[in-house]
Design a protein around this motif. Structure first.
Motif, PDB file in Angstrom:
ATOM      1  N   GLY A   1      15.185  33.293 101.322  1.00  0.00           N
ATOM      2  CA  GLY A   1      16.325  34.198 101.247  1.00  0.00           C
ATOM      3  C   GLY A   1      16.132  35.546 101.891  1.00  0.00           C
ATOM      4  N   CYS A   2      15.172  35.681 102.802  1.00  0.00           N
ATOM      5  CA  CYS A   2      14.926  37.008 103.390  1.00  0.00           C
ATOM      6  C   CYS A   2      15.842  37.293 104.572  1.00  0.00           C
ATOM      7  CB  CYS A   2      13.472  37.136 103.816  1.00  0.00           C
ATOM      8  SG  CYS A   2      13.025  36.077 105.206  1.00  0.00           S
ATOM      9  N   PHE A   3      16.285  36.230 105.279  1.00  0.00           N
ATOM     10  CA  PHE A   3      17.230  36.324 106.394  1.00  0.00           C
ATOM     11  C   PHE A   3      16.750  37.226 107.533  1.00  0.00           C
ATOM     12  CE2 PHE A   3      20.076  35.788 102.571  1.00  0.00           C
ATOM     13  CZ  PHE A   3      20.182  34.408 102.715  1.00  0.00           C
TER      14      PHE A   3
ATOM     15  N   SER B   1      22.485  44.577 101.659  1.00  0.00           N
ATOM     16  CA  SER B   1      21.642  43.390 101.519  1.00  0.00           C
ATOM     17  C   SER B   1      20.562  43.614 100.471  1.00  0.00           C
ATOM     18  CB  SER B   1      20.977  43.042 102.855  1.00  0.00           C
ATOM     19  OG  SER B   1      21.948  42.821 103.870  1.00  0.00           O
TER      20      SER B   1
ATOM     21  N   ALA C   1      17.537  36.879 115.163  1.00  0.00           N
ATOM     22  CA  ALA C   1      18.115  37.322 113.897  1.00  0.00           C
ATOM     23  C   ALA C   1      17.990  38.829 113.699  1.00  0.00           C
ATOM     24  CB  ALA C   1      17.446  36.595 112.739  1.00  0.00           C
TER      25      ALA C   1
ATOM     26  N   ILE D   1      22.919  37.239 111.023  1.00  0.00           N
ATOM     27  CA  ILE D   1      22.596  37.109 109.596  1.00  0.00           C
ATOM     28  C   ILE D   1      23.471  37.998 108.715  1.00  0.00           C
ATOM     29  CG2 ILE D   1      20.254  36.289 109.995  1.00  0.00           C
ATOM     30  CD1 ILE D   1      20.768  39.845 108.827  1.00  0.00           C
ATOM     31  N   GLU D   2      24.300  38.821 109.322  1.00  0.00           N
ATOM     32  CA  GLU D   2      25.256  39.601 108.533  1.00  0.00           C
ATOM     33  C   GLU D   2      26.472  38.763 108.125  1.00  0.00           C
ATOM     34  OE1 GLU D   2      26.433  40.300 112.896  1.00  0.00           O
ATOM     35  OE2 GLU D   2      24.608  39.956 111.712  1.00  0.00           O
TER      36      GLU D   2
ATOM     37  N   GLU E   1      27.948  34.745 106.697  1.00  0.00           N
ATOM     38  CA  GLU E   1      27.527  33.592 105.904  1.00  0.00           C
ATOM     39  C   GLU E   1      27.002  32.477 106.800  1.00  0.00           C
ATOM     40  OE1 GLU E   1      29.395  30.499 102.577  1.00  0.00           O
ATOM     41  OE2 GLU E   1      30.496  32.297 103.184  1.00  0.00           O
TER      42      GLU E   1
ATOM     43  N   ARG F   1      23.507  33.348 108.160  1.00  0.00           N
ATOM     44  CA  ARG F   1      22.450  33.198 107.161  1.00  0.00           C
ATOM     45  C   ARG F   1      22.097  31.719 106.960  1.00  0.00           C
ATOM     46  NH1 ARG F   1      25.435  37.492 104.863  1.00  0.00           N
ATOM     47  NH2 ARG F   1      26.585  36.080 103.459  1.00  0.00           N
TER      48      ARG F   1
ATOM     49  N   TYR G   1      20.010  30.614 109.855  1.00  0.00           N
ATOM     50  CA  TYR G   1      18.656  31.151 109.734  1.00  0.00           C
ATOM     51  C   TYR G   1      17.829  30.310 108.773  1.00  0.00           C
ATOM     52  CZ  TYR G   1      14.899  34.554 109.056  1.00  0.00           C
ATOM     53  OH  TYR G   1      13.673  35.173 109.001  1.00  0.00           O
ATOM     54  N   VAL G   2      18.394  29.971 107.635  1.00  0.00           N
ATOM     55  CA  VAL G   2      17.658  29.203 106.636  1.00  0.00           C
ATOM     56  C   VAL G   2      17.299  27.817 107.162  1.00  0.00           C
ATOM     57  CG1 VAL G   2      17.837  28.085 104.378  1.00  0.00           C
ATOM     58  CG2 VAL G   2      18.515  30.473 104.652  1.00  0.00           C
TER      59      VAL G   2
ATOM     60  N   GLN H   1      14.432  28.241 109.384  1.00  0.00           N
ATOM     61  CA  GLN H   1      13.277  28.626 108.572  1.00  0.00           C
ATOM     62  C   GLN H   1      12.648  27.402 107.908  1.00  0.00           C
ATOM     63  OE1 GLN H   1      14.444  31.431 105.588  1.00  0.00           O
ATOM     64  NE2 GLN H   1      12.475  32.479 105.550  1.00  0.00           N
TER      65      GLN H   1
END
Length: 298
Positions: free
Chosen positions: A125-127, A162, A240, A255-256, A258, A261, A264-265, A268
């Motif tokens: 959840g760091c994004f 955030s 990102a 990442i700003e 939805e 993000r 990104y996940v 990741q």
């Protein structure tokens, strides 16, 4: 030095190790070659330079092939390796010297850090907000030639809206002073083993660092695997980020939003899966190196 027994080593015939050496050089020159050309042009690259400046392994050293722990290079041309102080001649050929006490300490630290990291579930959840925290309310930015996608005020607003959860000390230490209190964690050098986790992009990139720090005992193929992963992770790291690098072909991961993000996940998770076997291999290497000195307290 006494001859080494078959149970201790693998002896590589000259033709075999030379083929591996040449294949390794071809593989890594796809990155070292362009980097050296950019340096001659005095041209900075905000994504790829990091792999040769933040990390201290010079391009020429990345190109250099090493067989790894427990391997002897056979044949007359193996004597070329004796120009490097980490090698010694044995009756079977040439092989890396045992670790010094200082490097045994390093191997013990790397083993403990990577084993502890692997034991934890990834936190996703760091994004990538560490890059945003590095420019938060900053008078100047690290990559001054590249604009911020949302401008300074928009970047600051994303940070303030955030929850920042950076667990990696070597990312956190570059936060601006106003950003540091916003981090919900308190990473430190002393707490590194207790805090690092496998979802962290910087912990994944650092596999390259731990691989080359154990050279020449790390097989160069493993070093190259870790470097290639670091190249891909670094691209996501900067896509990102708040910088607009689309002119270089790096489309932003926003990442700003939805959707950004979620993108990104997903990336990741994929990097976490790619990193796992490399981390396992490095832990096994450290254990093998330390097993050569069972009386050493590390």
């Amino acid at each position: 030095m006494a001859p080494l027994t078959d149970s201790q080593v693998t002896v590589l015939p000259e033709a075999e190790w030379q083929a591996r050496r040449d294949a390794h050089a071809r593989r890594v020159r796809q990155w070292t070659g362009p980097h050296q050309e950019r340096r001659l042009r005095r041209e900075k690259h905000p994504v790829l330079d990091f792999l040769f400046t933040y990390y201290s392994h010079r391009p020429a050293h990345l190109e250099r092939w090493h067989p790894g722990h427990g391997v002897v290079l056979a044949g007359a041309s193996a004597r070329e390796y004796l120009r490097w102080k980490e090698y010694t001649a044995v009756p079977e050929g040439v092989t890396p010297l045992p670790l010094s006490p200082q490097r045994r300490f390093t191997a013990g630290f790397v083993r403990d850090l990577l084993a502890a990291t692997a034991s934890r579930p990834p936190r996703l959840g760091c994004f990538g907000l560490h890059e945003w925290a590095m420019v938060y309310r900053a008078g100047e930015v690290r990559h001054e030639a590249w604009p911020l996608r949302l401008g300074s005020a928009g970047t600051d607003a994303v940070v303030e809206a955030s929850t920042i959860k950076c667990s990696h000390f070597d990312a956190y230490r570059f936060f601006t002073e106003p950003a540091r209190p916003l981090n919900t964690l308190a990473p430190s050098r002393e707490g590194q083993v207790a805090m690092e986790q496998p979802g962290c992009l910087h912990a994944t990139m650092d596999l390259f660092k731990w691989a080359y720090k154990l050279a020449p005992h790390t097989p160069s193929e493993l070093v190259a695997d870790c470097f290639e992963l670091a190249v891909d992770v670094r691209a996501l790291d900067m896509r990102a980020s708040p910088y607009d690098l689309s002119a270089l072909g790096y489309e932003p991961v926003r990442i700003e939003t939805e959707r950004g993000r979620a993108d990104y996940v997903r990336a990741q998770v994929a990097f976490t899966e790619r990193a796992a076997p490399l981390r396992t291999s490095l832990v096994a290497l450290c254990e093998a190196l330390l097993a050569d000195h069972p009386d050493d307290p590390s």
